[in-house]
Design a protein around this motif. Structure first.
Motif, PDB file in Angstrom:
ATOM      1  N   TYR A   1       1.636  -0.702  -5.329  1.00 32.67           N
ATOM      2  CA  TYR A   1       1.039  -1.939  -5.843  1.00 32.67           C
ATOM      3  C   TYR A   1       1.118  -2.005  -7.367  1.00 32.67           C
TER       4      TYR A   1
ATOM      5  N   SER B   1       2.402   4.965  -1.769  1.00 31.79           N
ATOM      6  CA  SER B   1       3.001   5.421  -3.022  1.00 31.79           C
ATOM      7  C   SER B   1       4.481   5.721  -2.803  1.00 31.79           C
TER       8      SER B   1
ATOM      9  N   TYR C   1       3.703   7.396  -7.377  1.00 28.97           N
ATOM     10  CA  TYR C   1       3.044   6.296  -8.072  1.00 28.97           C
ATOM     11  C   TYR C   1       2.782   5.176  -7.068  1.00 28.97           C
ATOM     12  N   PRO C   2       1.581   4.547  -7.139  1.00 23.82           N
ATOM     13  CA  PRO C   2       1.238   3.503  -6.166  1.00 23.82           C
ATOM     14  C   PRO C   2       2.224   2.334  -6.182  1.00 23.82           C
TER      15      PRO C   2
ATOM     16  N   SER D   1       0.842  -1.193   0.000  1.00 24.35           N
ATOM     17  CA  SER D   1       0.000   0.000   0.000  1.00 24.35           C
ATOM     18  C   SER D   1       0.879   1.246   0.000  1.00 24.35           C
TER      19      SER D   1
END
Length: 305
Positions: A142, A130, A139-140, A128
């Motif tokens: 994941y 960024s 940017y995430p 979880s």
């Protein structure tokens, strides 16, 4: 503008690796088994439902992902044995009708088992948040993990196809199926391996995307259309073509949807530009496919046969 470009390129890469996982199985099934499987998108949907169920049962995304793999293997083997095996010697029209019927059956079965309400898969806590990329751009984690895992699986599939005995048989089957059978290879066993491998890859793609998309019935149909475009552009039976085609289609689709309306604002008013951009963006990948097929009718790495 540069931040937006980088962000959308990453989004395109993430979509591209997911499309590759689906297209790799589809191009092998079509290239080696000569089976047009319209139900391939169903496997993507089933993978998402599997991880939603297993993650809820175990309380862990990682256990859910681990349990999805043997479930996907079982589904692939059962489908090949019960349905697909009966279509090998049938016409492409029969294959289309049978697998389209399988799509309808699968969608109704999913509604009966899981209901019609969309399901959600919780984001794994480890992935979880960024990470900063450049300037204020984040940017995430994941999504980065999806890109990394997709590239890793692409590399693993490349090694299997090009540097193992089973890969040699798969490449030979894609080139000349009749000769492989004449040399004493159990073509039925080879077909079962090919179809099951494709099913597992599609299910994994659905499982990976589940935490960032709602899991619902019919989610496989839209991605199947993009996957067929990828297979045609890359060349039927080519894993390398599927990878490059997936990245190309995903980047064009993503950038077209974001930058199309922006570019049209230079010649149209904002409202008209937005409407025209939304209409033209879905057409870009088909324009790309048509243009490429005019130059290379067999796709990027397709062989004549």
């Amino acid at each position: 503008m540069m931040n937006l470009l980088v962000l959308q390129l990453l989004n395109g890469l993430q979509l591209g690796v997911l499309l590759f996982l689906i297209a790799a199985g589809l191009t092998l099934v079509f290239g080696i088994m000569d089976v047009v499987n319209l139900a391939h998108g169903v496997l993507y949907m089933v993978g998402a439902y599997f991880i939603a169920t297993f993650a809820a049962m175990t309380g862990s995304f990682w256990w859910g992902l681990l349990l999805t793999v043997p479930a996907a293997i079982a589904v692939g083997l059962i489908l090949e044995l019960v349905v697909i095996r009966r279509l090998y010697d049938r016409s492409h029209l029969d294959q289309v009708l049978a697998t389209f019927g399988l799509v309808m059956i699968a969608n109704e079965a999913v509604k009966i088992v899981w209901g019609t309400s969309p399901l959600a898969v919780p984001m794994p806590e480890l992935l979880s948040g960024s990470v900063p990329l450049m300037g204020p751009l984040q940017y995430p984690v994941y999504r980065i993990a999806i890109i990394a895992s997709g590239l890793a699986m692409a590399g693993g599939l490349y090694l299997v196809i090009n540097h193992t005995r089973i890969g040699m048989l798969l490449r030979a089957g894609a080139t000349n199926r009749a000769m492989v059978s004449a040399l004493g290879i159990d073509i039925g066993k080879l077909f079962a391996i090919v179809f099951t491998l494709g099913a597992v890859l599609a299910c994994i793609a659905g499982a990976l995307v589940a935490p960032i998309l709602s899991v619902d019935t019919g989610m496989g149909e839209s991605v199947l259309i993009l996957t067929f475009v990828v297979v045609v552009i890359g060349g039927i039976g080519s894993i390398r073509g599927a990878f490059l085609g997936a990245i190309l289609v995903a980047v064009v689709d993503t950038l077209g949807g974001v930058f199309g309306p922006i570019l049209l604002r230079s010649v149209l008013d904002p409202s008209a530009a937005g409407q025209a951009g939304r209409m033209l963006a879905p057409m870009l990948i088909y324009i790309l496919m048509a243009a490429l097929l005019c130059v290379k009718p067999d796709g990027l790495f397709g062989g004549r046969g």
